[in-house]
Design an enzyme around this catalytic site. Structure first.
Site, PDB file in Angstrom:
ATOM      1  N   GLN A 178      14.252 -45.714  11.305  1.00 20.96           N
ATOM      2  CA  GLN A 178      14.060 -45.772   9.854  1.00 20.96           C
ATOM      3  C   GLN A 178      15.196 -46.494   9.141  1.00 20.96           C
ATOM      4  O   GLN A 178      15.212 -46.547   7.899  1.00 20.96           O
ATOM      5  CB  GLN A 178      13.921 -44.351   9.287  1.00 20.96           C
ATOM      6  CG  GLN A 178      12.692 -43.595   9.762  1.00 20.96           C
ATOM      7  CD  GLN A 178      11.389 -44.194   9.263  1.00 20.96           C
ATOM      8  OE1 GLN A 178      11.362 -44.992   8.327  1.00 20.96           O
ATOM      9  NE2 GLN A 178      10.283 -43.812   9.890  1.00 20.96           N
ATOM     10  N   HIS A 198       7.550 -52.338  14.212  1.00 17.10           N
ATOM     11  CA  HIS A 198       6.412 -52.034  13.333  1.00 17.10           C
ATOM     12  C   HIS A 198       6.848 -51.255  12.089  1.00 17.10           C
ATOM     13  O   HIS A 198       6.060 -51.084  11.156  1.00 17.10           O
ATOM     14  CB  HIS A 198       5.319 -51.277  14.097  1.00 17.10           C
ATOM     15  CG  HIS A 198       5.590 -49.818  14.320  1.00 17.10           C
ATOM     16  ND1 HIS A 198       5.117 -48.834  13.483  1.00 17.10           N
ATOM     17  CD2 HIS A 198       6.275 -49.189  15.302  1.00 17.10           C
ATOM     18  CE1 HIS A 198       5.498 -47.658  13.937  1.00 17.10           C
ATOM     19  NE2 HIS A 198       6.199 -47.845  15.031  1.00 17.10           N
ATOM     20  N   THR A 234       6.156 -56.318  33.375  1.00 16.99           N
ATOM     21  CA  THR A 234       6.166 -57.739  33.044  1.00 16.99           C
ATOM     22  C   THR A 234       6.722 -57.959  31.643  1.00 16.99           C
ATOM     23  O   THR A 234       6.252 -57.328  30.684  1.00 16.99           O
ATOM     24  CB  THR A 234       4.738 -58.316  33.109  1.00 16.99           C
ATOM     25  OG1 THR A 234       4.217 -58.123  34.423  1.00 16.99           O
ATOM     26  CG2 THR A 234       4.741 -59.800  32.777  1.00 16.99           C
ATOM     27  N   CYS A 320       3.913 -38.446  13.706  1.00 14.65           N
ATOM     28  CA  CYS A 320       3.877 -37.923  15.072  1.00 14.65           C
ATOM     29  C   CYS A 320       4.136 -36.419  15.144  1.00 14.65           C
ATOM     30  O   CYS A 320       4.217 -35.855  16.238  1.00 14.65           O
ATOM     31  CB  CYS A 320       4.906 -38.654  15.940  1.00 14.65           C
ATOM     32  SG  CYS A 320       4.644 -40.434  16.034  1.00 14.65           S
TER      33      CYS A 320
END
Length: 373
Positions: A178, A198, A234, A320
């Site tokens: 944050q 994000h 990867t 969450c």
């Protein structure tokens, strides 16, 4: 729809999405492959990593790419704990942590680790004297968020790092999810730091863990070396490039964007404080992007749902967190379970408009009158 939940997720900046698409389309090789396409992708990945390192004033080898800040928190906390178990199994954290940090600590506690939570002062910052009291020779980790996701409280990370320096076997992990783009962030004195693009107009599915050179973690994902021995898989070249662009935009626009958000925060504090049953939970010294409040006698979930019916998106705790439980962060500051149960969060952006603020205040007034009568 009025979106006021930017601390949960932000819309991707068009330039970030364009960068992702360009890299995804033009670099088909696996950066770990030794053929020409692989070497080209590896060169691009190295260039991006060096750029991110420069933006954050860290070394390229201190960057670990992950799928999210949650994975980064788990890798840091569990990785430090498992590698340091020969020193001790004592860890310290706070009641303010995101569930990806507190959940990792709980999982370790179930495996025999001892977890202490440092006291929180009324201004939302941790009690440094209590931290000193809790630290022991067998303490292997202190985990603290730079900015609390529910209240927006800014923690005194440099002071915490200075205290921990007296314990050479103890590591400091900082969740800066944050904080990036919302206030100046330094890796100085910190052993591991997590964040996710994000939260600042980057892409989902991408996270970064900074790991101080010399700090050793036990990996959670084993396999090939990838870009680091600490996290196999990867390398996601396009996501790394998108993260770089999101960082560039967030840091370059910091001052101007923060001033816009600060103005909206001031307007909301002034308007909402006129309602007798409203209590502002976010401390004055918190980041302006987050404004946590409670309406006396009304559960936070009820007010959030009423606003949702009016087309306004806010959140109860972080996205969450477990629903129908009191906010640990608000309870830590208020010491009042009813206040914590009634709390909910507005999170603002430089994209927030006057029309949206006016619309929210009208919706709030309608819901307040309905739910408090």
């Amino acid at each position: 729809m009025i979106y006021l939940d930017y601390s949960a997720n932000t819309p991707v900046h068009p330039t970030v999405l364009q960068r992702f698409c360009e890299i995804e389309q033009h670099f088909c090789g696996n950066p770990n492959s030794t053929h020409a396409a692989g070497r080209e992708a590896k060169q691009k990945m190295d260039h991006i990593t060096a750029s991110i390192a420069d933006l954050l004033s860290v070394r390229p080898e201190e960057i670990i790419y992950t799928s999210s800040a949650s994975e980064a928190n788990n890798l840091a906390i569990k990785g430090i704990a498992h590698f340091g178990r020969h020193v001790g199994k004592h860890m310290i954290s706070t009641p303010l942590e995101h569930s990806s940090a507190s959940g990792a600590l709980t999982a370790l506690q179930e495996r025999g680790y001892e977890i202490d939570l440092v006291d929180i002062k009324r201004d939302g910052t941790i009690d440094l004297e209590h931290l000193r009291e809790l630290l022991r020779k067998d303490t292997v980790l202190v985990a603290v968020c730079a900015v609390d996701s529910e209240l927006g409280t800014i923690q005194p990370i440099p002071e915490i790092a200075e205290i921990i320096k007296e314990y050479p076997d103890c590591r400091l992990h900082v969740d800066a999810t944050q904080a990036i783009g919302k206030l100046p962030v330094s890796f100085q004195g910190i052993d591991t730091m997590s964040f996710a693009p994000h939260k600042f107009y980057g892409l989902n599915g991408s996270g970064i863990l900074l790991k101080r050179k010399g700090v050793i973690l036990e990996p959670m994902i084993h396999g090939g070396a990838s870009t680091t021995i600490y996290r196999s898989g990867t390398p996601a070249l396009a996501l790394a490039g998108a993260a770089e662009t999101a960082l560039q935009l967030a840091l370059s626009g910091y001052s101007e964007n923060t001033q816009i958000v600060r103005n909206w925060n001031r307007v909301l504090r002034e308007k909402l404080s006129t309602y007798p049953d409203v209590e502002i939970n976010s401390p004055e010294k918190s980041i302006p992007h987050i404004l946590n409040l409670s309406v006396s006698g009304v559960k936070g979930t009820a007010f959030q749902q009423a606003l949702d019916a009016q087309g306004v998106c806010v959140s109860v705790k972080s996205a969450c967190s477990v629903i129908n439980t009191p906010s640990r962060a608000v309870f830590a500051v208020s010491r009042n379970r009813k206040t914590a149960m009634a709390s909910w969060r507005i999170s603002l952006s430089h994209l927030t408009t006057q029309q949206e603020i006016d619309g929210f205040l009208a919706a709030f007034d309608h819901c307040y009158k309905e739910l408090t009568k």
